[in-house]
Design a protein around this motif. Structure first.
Motif, mmCIF file in Angstrom:
data_model
loop_
_atom_site.group_PDB
_atom_site.id
_atom_site.type_symbol
_atom_site.label_atom_id
_atom_site.label_comp_id
_atom_site.label_asym_id
_atom_site.label_seq_id
_atom_site.Cartn_x
_atom_site.Cartn_y
_atom_site.Cartn_z
ATOM 1 N N ILE A 1 0.846 -1.198 0.000
ATOM 2 C CA ILE A 1 0.000 0.000 0.000
ATOM 3 C C ILE A 1 0.877 1.242 0.000
ATOM 4 C CG2 ILE A 1 -1.774 1.281 1.249
ATOM 5 C CD1 ILE A 1 -2.666 -1.390 2.475
ATOM 6 N N TRP A 2 1.915 1.165 0.786
ATOM 7 C CA TRP A 2 2.829 2.308 0.853
ATOM 8 C C TRP A 2 3.466 2.561 -0.513
ATOM 9 C CZ3 TRP A 2 8.151 2.885 0.214
ATOM 10 C CH2 TRP A 2 8.685 4.095 0.680
ATOM 11 N N LEU B 1 0.978 4.207 -2.777
ATOM 12 C CA LEU B 1 0.844 5.635 -2.449
ATOM 13 C C LEU B 1 2.048 6.414 -2.946
ATOM 14 C CD1 LEU B 1 -0.629 5.728 1.182
ATOM 15 C CD2 LEU B 1 -1.725 6.453 -0.927
ATOM 16 N N LEU B 2 3.207 5.808 -2.813
ATOM 17 C CA LEU B 2 4.423 6.485 -3.284
ATOM 18 C C LEU B 2 4.381 6.678 -4.790
ATOM 19 C CD1 LEU B 2 7.178 7.552 -2.283
ATOM 20 C CD2 LEU B 2 8.138 5.355 -2.922
ATOM 21 N N ALA C 1 1.705 6.867 -6.599
ATOM 22 C CA ALA C 1 0.698 7.901 -6.862
ATOM 23 C C ALA C 1 1.288 9.283 -6.631
ATOM 24 C CB ALA C 1 -0.524 7.695 -5.961
ATOM 25 N N PHE C 2 2.070 9.403 -5.595
ATOM 26 C CA PHE C 2 2.747 10.658 -5.261
ATOM 27 C C PHE C 2 3.650 11.089 -6.409
ATOM 28 C CE2 PHE C 2 4.394 13.738 -2.340
ATOM 29 C CZ PHE C 2 5.761 13.809 -2.548
ATOM 30 N N TYR D 1 3.482 10.047 -9.482
ATOM 31 C CA TYR D 1 2.660 10.274 -10.673
ATOM 32 C C TYR D 1 2.069 11.679 -10.661
ATOM 33 C CZ TYR D 1 -1.172 10.011 -13.960
ATOM 34 O OH TYR D 1 -2.030 10.279 -14.991
ATOM 35 N N VAL D 2 1.512 12.051 -9.524
ATOM 36 C CA VAL D 2 0.906 13.389 -9.421
ATOM 37 C C VAL D 2 1.976 14.455 -9.604
ATOM 38 C CG1 VAL D 2 -0.201 14.982 -7.806
ATOM 39 C CG2 VAL D 2 -1.045 12.663 -8.018
ATOM 40 N N GLN E 1 4.398 14.457 -11.577
ATOM 41 C CA GLN E 1 4.898 14.627 -12.939
ATOM 42 C C GLN E 1 3.837 15.178 -13.895
ATOM 43 O OE1 GLN E 1 4.034 12.456 -15.871
ATOM 44 N NE2 GLN E 1 2.310 11.894 -14.589
ATOM 45 N N ILE E 2 2.627 15.437 -13.395
ATOM 46 C CA ILE E 2 1.584 15.952 -14.274
ATOM 47 C C ILE E 2 1.968 17.353 -14.732
ATOM 48 C CG2 ILE E 2 -0.809 16.713 -14.388
ATOM 49 C CD1 ILE E 2 -1.539 14.461 -12.522
ATOM 50 N N VAL F 1 5.084 14.916 6.908
ATOM 51 C CA VAL F 1 4.287 15.696 5.953
ATOM 52 C C VAL F 1 5.136 16.848 5.417
ATOM 53 C CG1 VAL F 1 2.321 17.250 5.742
ATOM 54 C CG2 VAL F 1 2.039 15.070 6.891
ATOM 55 N N SER G 1 7.624 15.546 3.013
ATOM 56 C CA SER G 1 6.969 15.083 1.781
ATOM 57 C C SER G 1 6.556 16.250 0.895
ATOM 58 C CB SER G 1 5.746 14.234 2.115
ATOM 59 O OG SER G 1 6.106 13.149 2.917
ATOM 60 N N LEU G 2 6.069 17.312 1.507
ATOM 61 C CA LEU G 2 5.677 18.472 0.701
ATOM 62 C C LEU G 2 6.892 19.065 0.004
ATOM 63 C CD1 LEU G 2 3.126 20.185 3.115
ATOM 64 C CD2 LEU G 2 2.608 19.079 0.942
ATOM 65 N N PHE H 1 7.814 16.923 -2.789
ATOM 66 C CA PHE H 1 6.893 17.104 -3.915
ATOM 67 C C PHE H 1 7.370 18.243 -4.813
ATOM 68 C CE2 PHE H 1 3.017 16.767 -6.152
ATOM 69 C CZ PHE H 1 2.576 18.048 -6.432
ATOM 70 N N ARG I 1 8.634 17.868 -8.712
ATOM 71 C CA ARG I 1 8.058 18.631 -9.827
ATOM 72 C C ARG I 1 9.163 19.368 -10.567
ATOM 73 N NH1 ARG I 1 3.427 18.516 -11.250
ATOM 74 N NH2 ARG I 1 3.526 20.413 -12.475
#
Lengths: 758, 754
Positions: free
Chosen positions: A12-13, A16-17, A19-20, A22-23, A25-26, A59, A62-63, A66, A70
């Motif tokens: 699961i982790w 989520l990673l 997904a993180f 993936y988001v 690189q949008i 958190v 992680s921010l 992020f 990007r």
């Protein structure tokens, strides 16, 4: 542990990673990205207020990650294009430097995700269960007085004498050295051998030496181990004076955990390194090593990756024997030994209490020698042992060791970052394809977030931009060193770091050359930037960004130049602040007077005595009665007066006193008082941590002190230059004078000859 | 009967305006892309117009009435304006500074005029001094008035017996005047679905041959006569004269109108072309077959015959094999991720010469629904060569749809040859549908100035046709409704192969509504240069999902069709009216707190939806359309992401007349928004965006995410926070498990530094 739950959590982790990522690189428009970045940063500010709680700490990290992700995707997809060969080469070099920085940043987040701050494990009540300890003090060319202090302090450690043996391992007096073909060297070695042997006999330590000087310090230790049988080994560098509680706070971990192979403690220094001294920041700014010893090692400890730093560490003899002692393909044999033992499944611990007091290199040259050795050694470990593939290491240990080794490639990144703006401003190379909006939307948030996270993780132990300063100070010499290692991984040899050098006067470091070259390039680059700003209006946004970058480089360079102006250091023994109450009784005037000790060293102390105390001649004696925290009782110590200054306005007399040490017992007591209490070091470090600076404040302070010293540096260069010029002029004048004289004599002789003939 | 009389009268009225291709007088501005005066400056300058001459209408007489004015600073005996026709000087006019106004009638030799595009050039040589002078001096000018200068041509249609290989001459875009055709079927009363479909394809076939020239359409039922001779003995042709016609029907339906010999030839799909009996300058195309399927096949073939074969008056068609075309197909369409040479797109290597050489154009069609990100660029990899000894300010300008986009400096004094010179243009600069890339060199000689001999033979540039254009990756995603996409690219009705998902619904199925629908379909076919051969045309209510075009007078329009339209019509019509004064409701005089809140709100609106100007809605009774026609576009209620476009008017004949006006008089390009009202009057067209929007397109998950996040980044921020918190919680859980496993006995120091 509930392995069923762990097996469920990990996938699961991972999802989520993913997904993180993936988001992250949008692709969106630059303006939307800018606002997103502002939003994320504001969240970070909010989250930091709660970041003492572990989940919010994560958190926050992680921010920041992020924003960096990007940036990476944007950087890769949008900012690298081929314009011409040179530009592409330069762009690639810059890109690799950035990827290095981001990798180190990411690894730093991993290592420091949950630092472990252990309490020392207390020893069992039954001292018969306490293991025997051999204290090894390897030495090569350190002065005798330094060694005496260390040995006396080691002997004073609180531990049963029958279970403690203190050994001096003298590589300066080996049979090989004593039989040197050079008579002077041989005599020197023999003298050293005799003196140190006598010293050890006098104070109760053991003296060991060996036949030949093989494999430097590691060989010295391994040779000694053949003659010793202690269950534990405490290794201390010659200048690392232990506090009395070192063994109390470390040995318990070995009793509790039979798989423990290492307990490492921090290296604490009582003198400034060249940068701190020359910029006069030692008493207010955390030392450069604190980031490693007060934060990173705790992070590594969590991942069971705290490694042996060569000194101030206790090791289990049994495990050392398994691998043949302190093993070394690299010149950082200490870290390599730890890696080997970790790979065998043994555990390490890190106790963050400073329990040794050592000396940093006095000069920039010594500093560079030390750092280049560390860099080469860690790169050797990376190349020869490759932690990422090392069998036996857990995945988190591989990352941790990789992080520790990979860090040392900062030299490449720093040199590239220093030269990159000039590549564009002077040479016009297209190294970074981006608009101002793209830069503001992607690059700036990443940089700001990284600085913010760095301040969060390390702000109490490292002021902003100090990392950049230290990296710059080392980069120009580290880089060739690393290059040599890459070319030939087994070639670097061990060089002893010079310590205890005395600086009798201010001077410019002879290693300043590359910095002058970079300064010229930077100034030229800024001038070219001004030209470009007006000549190429369409490129103004890029020019502005690059010039901002170059100005930043310039400010760090100013700091570096300031640090390269070596300040004199007259003291043989550095003084540390004390703030202790005591009583003093002068031989000439009986009666105890209350006084305050301002600072202490093993050589003497400064005290202040209220009132108009008449002090006699400089040699007048006194006694000091003071609480000796290390010994847990009062000490009464003889002093002699060196200086006396009376402040009439405050009615305080400031006295400079020297300790009088007629015998080893007094000497030992002085050492205990000055260097034996670990709480003093804890308080000193805390005091500097409390002196935290904001990012901007730190930047301007660095600029100010750097500029002040750089002016001095410039003044010294001017003085040298004028002196040289004057000398040249003198020589020219002298030459001309003699030419005139010779010519006159010749003419006169010719005239006389002619007269004689006629 | 009354209906037919009305039809005849209307037709007659329109015929009066239809030009019969005899004498045509047109201002020169009609032959230009804009109506600006023609300025000829410097000592030597030229301007060329293209004059089309159709083979079908040879010119017997041509006269140019020239109005111009020259500078009063010219030297009269050394300045003149020459008029050249296809390179031949047909007139020389002295430029007299004392009589600067020129008013001349020039007879153009018809022998020089030939079928095709003829070059009419104005060439000036003008001086202000006998001695050394600056050839670029500002007082050297002549201006030709393009509006008052008129070219009159007598070009009667010739009479001949055409063949099917000459259809392009019959439907020739070079024919002067307004073009229209009559569609004739044998059935009476309401048109059947077959007839509607046949008429649509036939009109598209004719319209495609017309290229870009609008084609008007009338519907006429075939009227019987009792004649015995001619090509159409049984057909009353008195209404058909003066126009080209297409007669469609099965053999049985057309048997009465055709000679027996012709009927006997109809054994399969049948196409033929014959001159009208009472007007041999005009023609009748006959499309027939034994049954309806064969007629459909024949009309399909008619639409596709664009090669000069067969060279006969009639042909039998037994099979038409139509390949599937990819979505968004059109003439010269370039697709995302595609690489095309200029040659693939109809460009040919050409060398241009001189200071003001003509543009070299490349036509491309961009699929209308492309969603281009900010960073997406179209790359042109140019291969070109240019001459030596040109001045440093020589350039090759690159225009896109008349707008300057990029430039290449031709700075090398030794000349240059580039194999792969890359120029990028933002994808968002391209408009949906047809785009024109123009490469316009402006080359200056190195040596200029007074008393200098200037030679311009070195000012040459060749653009090679193996230059390439590369399209970026892009998704098909667009915000609808948008009538401008219909105008530029026929979107969304031209997306699928043959428009197979399109239904044209004509509730009334009367002749005028059919004519309006056919004209619209002809125009749509012209935008893509492909016929909508699979589109359904029907009078039956829609049964299945798809893209719908609905044309009907208001009275025949089913009420439920307009359920989701931006306006409600019918007995109680509810229509939006735009507010004057700009978008948004601006509160006056906000306090500082309100201003701060406003600032924060604006800060986080980020990429705001284009806030439409909230209109005023007025509900009224009765049909208020009057003389106007209306077009509406909205999301079809029967399917997701599908579009309904409705064209309506007060009556069918107003609908037909308005459609003719829409496609012909410059209003088609002005379509936009989702609600348009126009009328058959000059410049009378009004547009609004009043309805709710929706997204059209099939994109991958990533592109859709990017699209939505671009529009609503605030939601993304919230989503990220949630994801990060979830990740952090899970990470913490894992960390704690690790700690319990590997550091079970460790006690930590409390209140540590971090």
């Amino acid at each position: 542990m509930n392995t069923f739950h762990a097996k469920q959590l990990l996938p699961i982790w991972l999802v989520l990673l993913l997904a993180f990522v993936y988001v992250a690189q949008i692709e969106i428009s630059a303006l939307a990205q800018l606002w997103l970045a502002v939003g994320v940063f504001m969240l970070m500010l909010l989250v930091r207020t709660q970041a003492k709680k572990p989940v919010w700490r994560l958190v926050l990290l992680s921010l920041a990650a992020f924003l960096t992700l990007r940036y990476v995707f944007w950087r890769v997809n949008s900012t690298i294009s081929y314009h011409d060969f040179l530009s592409f080469l330069a762009a690639l070099a810059l890109f690799l430097a950035e990827i290095y920085g981001i990798t180190v940043y990411a690894l730093g987040m991993f290592v420091n995700v949950h630092p472990l701050r252990r309490q020392p494990v207390p020893l069992p009540r039954d001292s018969s269960r306490w293991p025997t300890v051999d204290v090894l003090v390897p030495s090569y060319n350190e002065p005798q007085d330094m060694l005496e202090i260390t040995l006396l302090a080691a002997l004073a450690m609180r531990y049963p004498r029958d279970k403690l043996r203190v050994c001096l391992l003298d590589d300066g007096g080996t049979v090989q050295k004593r039989a040197d073909s050079n008579p002077a060297k041989a005599a020197e070695a023999r003298q050293r051998h005799d003196e140190l042997q006598a010293l050890c006999a006098r104070i109760g330590a053991s003296y060991l030496t060996r036949e030949r000087n093989l494999h430097a310090k590691a060989g010295n230790i391994n040779s000694a181990l053949e003659h010793l049988d202690g269950e534990l080994v405490l290794i201390l560098d010659a200048d690392h004076v232990p506090t009395v509680d070192l063994l109390e706070n470390t040995v318990g971990s070995f009793v509790e955990d039979e798989k423990m192979f290492l307990v490492q403690t921090p290296h604490f220094f009582i003198n400034p390194d060249p940068v701190e001294r020359n910029l006069r920041l030692f008493s207010e700014m955390p030392s450069e090593n604190e980031m490693f010893y007060r934060v990173i090692q705790h992070g590594l400890d969590f991942w069971n990756s705290a490694f042996f730093c060569g000194s101030a560490a206790v090791l289990r003899r049994k495990f050392l024997n398994e691998i043949g002692g302190i093993s070394g393909q690299s010149i950082t044999e200490d870290a390599e030994t730890a890696l080997t033992l970790h790979a065998l499944g043994y555990r390490s611990a890190y106790i963050g209490r400073p329990m040794i007091a050592g000396l940093q290199p006095e000069t920039y040259t010594g500093f560079v020698v030390q750092r280049v050795r560390w860099a080469q050694g860690m790169v050797q470990i990376l190349l020869l042992k490759n932690p990422l593939l090392q069998k036996g290491l857990a995945p988190w240990q591989r990352l941790s060791y990789f992080s520790s080794a990979f860090f040392w490639f900062f030299a490449y990144a720093r040199v590239t970052f220093v030269l990159a703006p000039a590549m564009y401003l002077i040479l016009g190379l297209q190294i970074y394809d981006a608009t101002l909006l793209g830069f503001l939307a992607y690059a700036l948030p990443h940089v700001v977030a990284a600085m913010y996270v760095s301040d969060f993780l390390f702000g109490k132990v490292r002021w902003a931009f100090i990392s950049e300063l230290y990296e710059l100070m080392q980069a120009f010499y580290s880089l060739p060193g690393i290059a040599r290692v890459i070319k030939s991984p087994t070639s670097p040899s061990f060089m002893v770091t010079p310590k205890g050098e005395q600086l009798d006067s201010d001077f410019i470091s002879k290693l300043s050359g590359p910095f002058y070259a970079i300064l010229i390039i930077t100034i030229a680059s800024l001038l070219f930037g001004v030209y470009r700003y007006f000549a190429y209006p369409l490129d103004r946004d890029v020019v502005m960004i690059t010039m901002g970058w170059e100005l930043f480089n310039f400010s760090i360079l100013i700091g570096a130049l300031g640090a390269l102006y070596e300040r004199r250091q007259r003291r043989a023994h550095p003084r540390m602040p004390a703030q202790m109450t005591a009583e003093i009784c002068f031989d000439a005037a009986p009666g105890w007077l209350p006084c305050r000790v301002d600072d202490l060293s093993v050589g003497g102390l400064n005290i202040r005595v209220p009132g108009a105390t008449q002090v006699g001649a400089a040699a007048s004696g006194a006694s000091l009665r003071i609480h000796n925290a290390a010994l847990g009782r009062m000490s009464e110590l003889p002093l002699s007066t060196r200086s006396s200054v009376h402040d009439a306005e405050e009615n305080i007399t400031y006295l400079g006193m020297a300790f009088v040490t007629p015998d080893d017992q007094v000497k030992s007591e002085v050492i205990s008082l000055v260097l034996g209490d670990s709480q003093r070091w804890v308080n000193f470090l805390q005091g500097r941590s409390d002196n935290r600076r904001t990012i901007l404040h730190a930047y301007f302070l660095l600029l100010k002190v750097g500029l002040r010293n750089a002016i001095g540096h410039g003044g010294e260069i001017t003085r040298i230059g004028l002196t040289y010029l004057l000398r040249l002029v003198q020589q020219i004048v002298l030459w001309l004078f003699w030419r005139v004289v010779v010519t006159w004599v010749k003419i006169r002789n010719w005239a006389l000859f002619r007269d004689a003939q006629s | 009967m009354k209906k037919w009389i009305l039809l005849v009268c209307l037709w007659g009225a329109m015929s009066a305006t239809a030009v019969v291709a005899e004498t045509l007088a047109m201002p020169l501005a009609e032959y230009m892309s804009d109506s600006r005066p023609i300025d000829l400056r410097t000592s030597s300058s030229q301007y060329t117009l293209s004059i089309p001459v159709a083979r079908r209408a040879p010119v017997v007489k041509a006269r140019l009435h020239l109005r111009a004015i020259n500078s009063i600073s010219l030297l009269g005996n050394r300045s003149q304006l020459a008029v050249l026709l296809n390179g031949q000087v047909v007139a020389q006019i002295p430029l007299n500074p004392k009589q600067p106004e020129i008013d001349a009638d020039i007879d153009l030799p018809v022998s020089v005029l030939r079928p095709g595009y003829n070059k009419l050039m104005f060439s000036v040589a003008q001086h202000y001094s006998d001695k050394c002078e600056d050839p670029g001096s500002p007082e050297l000018w002549v201006q030709v008035d393009s509006v008052r200068s008129v070219l009159s041509m007598d070009a009667p249609l010739r009479q001949w017996q055409p063949r099917l290989s000459e259809l392009t001459e019959v439907f020739d875009p070079k024919l002067p005047g307004k073009r229209h055709i009559n569609i004739i079927t044998a059935g009476g009363g309401k048109l059947t679905d077959n007839e509607l479909g046949w008429g649509a394809l036939a009109v598209q076939g004719a319209a495609l041959r017309q290229e870009y020239v609008p084609l008007g359409v009338h519907y006429l039922p075939a009227l019987r006569s009792n004649g015995t001779r001619g090509f159409f003995p049984g057909l009353d042709q008195h209404l058909l004269a003066g126009s080209d016609n297409i007669l469609i029907g099965t053999r049985d339906q057309l048997a009465h109108f055709l000679p027996t010999a012709t009927s006997r030839q109809i054994n399969d799909g049948f196409i033929a072309i014959y001159p009208l009996d009472n007007d041999p300058a005009h023609f009748m195309v006959v499309i027939s077959g034994l049954n309806e399927a064969q007629v459909s096949m024949a009309v399909h073939a008619f639409a596709m015959l664009n090669f000069p074969y067969p060279d006969t008056a009639f042909a039998q068609v037994s099979k038409v094999e139509q390949p599937r075309t990819p979505d968004y197909s059109a003439h010269n369409t370039i697709y995302p991720n595609g690489h095309y040479t200029f040659h693939d797109l109809g460009f040919h290597t050409r060398t241009v010469q001189g200071m003001f050489s003509e543009a070299q154009d490349l036509s491309i069609n961009i699929p209308p629904a492309l969603f281009g990100k900010q960073t997406d660029t179209v790359a042109l990899h140019l291969r070109f060569a240019y001459g030596a000894s040109m001045r440093q300010d020589s350039v090759l300008n690159i225009f896109l749809n008349g707008r300057f986009e990029n430039v290449i400096a031709l700075q090398n004094s030794d000349g240059g040859y580039f194999r792969d010179y890359t120029v990028t243009l933002p994808l968002r600069s391209f408009q949906p549908g047809q785009n024109t890339l123009s490469f316009i060199p402006r080359m200056m000689p190195l040596v200029t100035g007074e008393c200098q001999t200037i030679q311009t033979n070195n000012l040459t540039l060749t653009l090679f046709d193996n230059s390439r254009i590369d399209m970026p990756n892009a998704a098909y995603l667009v915000n609808m409704p948008d009538l401008s996409l219909l105008a530029h690219a026929g979107f969304p009705y031209t997306v699928k192969s043959g428009s197979e998902n399109v239904t044209v619904y004509l509730p009334g199925a009367d002749g005028n509504s059919a004519a309006a629908a056919w004209m619209l379909m002809g125009k749509l076919a012209q935008t893509t240069r492909l016929p909508m051969f699979a589109a359904q045309v029907t009078s039956l209510p829609p049964k299945h999902a798809g893209e719908w075009l609905i044309l009907s007078p208001l009275a025949s329009l089913p009420a439920d069709i307009l359920k989701d339209a931006p306006v409600q019509l019918g007995e109680h019509a509810r229509l939006p009216y735009p507010l004057a004064g700009g978008p948004g409701n601006q509160e006056p005089d906000l306090g500082w707190q309100a201003q701060a809140w406003q600032f924060l709100s604006d800060l986080f609106v980020l990429v705001p939806d284009a806030e439409p100007n909230q209109p005023v809605y007025i509900t009224g009774q009765g049909d208020g359309l009057g003389r106007n026609a209306m077009a509406l576009q909205f999301k079809a209620p029967w399917g997701s992401q599908q579009t309904a476009t409705v064209f309506t008017a007060g009556s069918a004949d107003i609908l037909a007349g308005s459609m003719d006006d829409l496609i012909r008089n410059g209003k088609w390009e002005r379509l936009e928004g989702d609600y348009v009202i126009w009328r058959n009057e000059k410049d009378y067209i009004y547009t609004q965006s009043a309805g709710s929007d929706y997204v059209f397109g099939e994109v991958g998950f990533s592109s859709r995410m990017a699209y939505y996040f671009n529009r609503h980044p605030l939601f993304w921020l919230g989503g990220i926070l949630l994801l990060v918190i979830a990740l952090a919680l899970l990470t913490l859980r894992l960390i704690m498990r690790y700690k319990r496993r590997y550091h079970p006995k460790v006690k930590e120091v409390e209140g540590h530094a971090d």
